[in-house]
Design an enzyme around this catalytic site. Sequence first.
Site, PDB file in Angstrom:
ATOM      1  N   ALA A 171      92.715 -13.872  23.945  1.00 59.37           N
ATOM      2  CA  ALA A 171      92.010 -12.800  23.596  1.00 59.37           C
ATOM      3  C   ALA A 171      92.022 -12.319  22.164  1.00 59.37           C
ATOM      4  CB  ALA A 171      92.726 -11.673  24.560  1.00 59.37           C
ATOM      5  N   PRO A 172      91.164 -11.721  21.654  1.00 56.48           N
ATOM      6  CA  PRO A 172      89.768 -11.564  22.476  1.00 56.48           C
ATOM      7  C   PRO A 172      88.697 -12.584  22.484  1.00 56.48           C
ATOM      8  CG  PRO A 172      89.764 -10.971  20.258  1.00 56.48           C
ATOM      9  CD  PRO A 172      91.131 -11.559  20.252  1.00 56.48           C
TER      10      PRO A 172
ATOM     11  N   ASP B  29      94.766 -15.470  29.467  1.00 56.79           N
ATOM     12  CA  ASP B  29      95.377 -14.324  28.850  1.00 56.79           C
ATOM     13  C   ASP B  29      95.939 -13.541  30.032  1.00 56.79           C
ATOM     14  OD1 ASP B  29      95.554 -12.798  25.871  1.00 56.79           O
ATOM     15  OD2 ASP B  29      95.210 -11.363  27.372  1.00 56.79           O
TER      16      ASP B  29
ATOM     17  N   CYS C 174      99.575 -14.414  12.968  1.00 56.76           N
ATOM     18  CA  CYS C 174      98.932 -13.811  11.976  1.00 56.76           C
ATOM     19  C   CYS C 174     100.081 -12.874  11.361  1.00 56.76           C
ATOM     20  CB  CYS C 174      97.950 -12.800  12.376  1.00 56.76           C
ATOM     21  SG  CYS C 174      98.299 -11.865  13.747  1.00 56.76           S
TER      22      CYS C 174
END
Length: 490
Positions: free
Chosen positions: A258-259, A280, A387
């Site tokens: 996701a997304p 997910d 991230c």
Amino acid sequence: MSLCWDITSMYKKTFVFPKLNLRPEVQEYLGNVFKNKELVAGVGQEEAESMFEELLYHLSHPPSFTCVRVSTHLAPLDTIRERLVEELRQMSGFDGGDIPILSHTHVPDVLLLPVIGPRPALPQSDEVIVGAQCGNAVLRGAHVFAPGILSAPKYMKAGDRVSVFSDLEGKCTRGAKDFQGKKVFVGNGVAEMGRSDIFCSGEPVKGVGIRMEEPVYLSPSFDNLLPSLVFLQNLPSVVVGHVLGPRPGERILDMCAAPGGKTSHIAALMKGQGEVIALDRIRGKVMRIRQNAQVLQLDCIKAYCFNSIQAVRTEHAQNPDDGPPFPAESFDRVLLDAPCSGLGQRPNMACAWSLREITSYPPLQRKLFHAAVRLLKRGGVLVYSTCTVTLAENEEQVAWALNTFPYLTLQPQEPHIGGQGMLGAGLSHDQLRLLQRFSPVRGQSGGTRGCDPDPDALHLTVAAETEPARLLQRANSDTIGFFIAKFLKT
């Protein structure tokens, strides 16, 4: 509003927002990461401390470019670029000048639009307070959607000019008429709804509440803009798909999908030929993956609501519909874009997470890694990405993986436009060079610290043709914080 596209100002590094606000124990933890013994030995104590402070300021500001991934499986890049220019010229606030759109020499399905700012906007008298996430979205080109509004003037009505402030500490009470807490100005706009429409409706409020006309950082809104042809995605996230290297006809697993941006990119690189499995744990997010696949016309994607830690089928399990769990060694390539602390996201002016929350991710990432390795075929490729900017979730995970799975070897990445891995995890220089770490601080990624381009040499008014190499260097180095490692299972 007429606009002259002169991006000289984006090279004059101006920090108009406070640095990322962290809890004291998190600040100390992250500071120790960026002042670890290996790094200090490499660059010196003063330089390490300076780089950490600069990182906190960069994280509270948006990147210098908006990156969009284009659907080259549906149309040629130049055709999509022309369509995009036409759409942007018709957009309110973007008439009056040609909009520079760069293509990327090493990432062929990316277009880059310069973010103009900070701009000399001044607050008006009437203040609207929005949540921190809403304020961050405004700084990347979004309008203010009504659910993000926390406080509005008592007599605010549709058509009123207002100033938008972001609540930095999450202390504004929804429905308040004013707010005296810690806030930061993100721009001026026009109310599309009155106060009563936002706070007194019996139904959940939807739609644009404030249309931004004078944001501090100017970039176009991509809401419903060529939805099948362009997809907003940070540059390092697009690089991940290319590093994975999917080929038509393969079976590929996206474990934490996701997304669905990376999922759809993988499918597009395969030209829709093969099978992309997306997993997910949250059902609503799985629905979004399916919607994105439908909009982008990618019918080779199969999305399931499932915990990827449990995605390896036991010996006696039966599954007639070919969904999860799966037999061991059943995928040609696996992407583990792992859940992480997200400390590389930009802009982000405040993080209220505790140290316990920040440090809770490595055990989860290792459980997912175990499943990923078991599901990968021999000779297959595993890409691990996050991230965030910590060592524990990035380079230390690589060191752990190489020690735990001796049949995994690090592989070169293509394209490699970020920096090498960060010192501090005991990896060799050769190993660090095979990793890809994106950091907005020069010297930690694509650029060279202390060598910002000369703004006088970068005057740009039409089509970003004067200094494309320097502009792309800027785009490569001024990104969100991100990390990529590529492994081969031998």
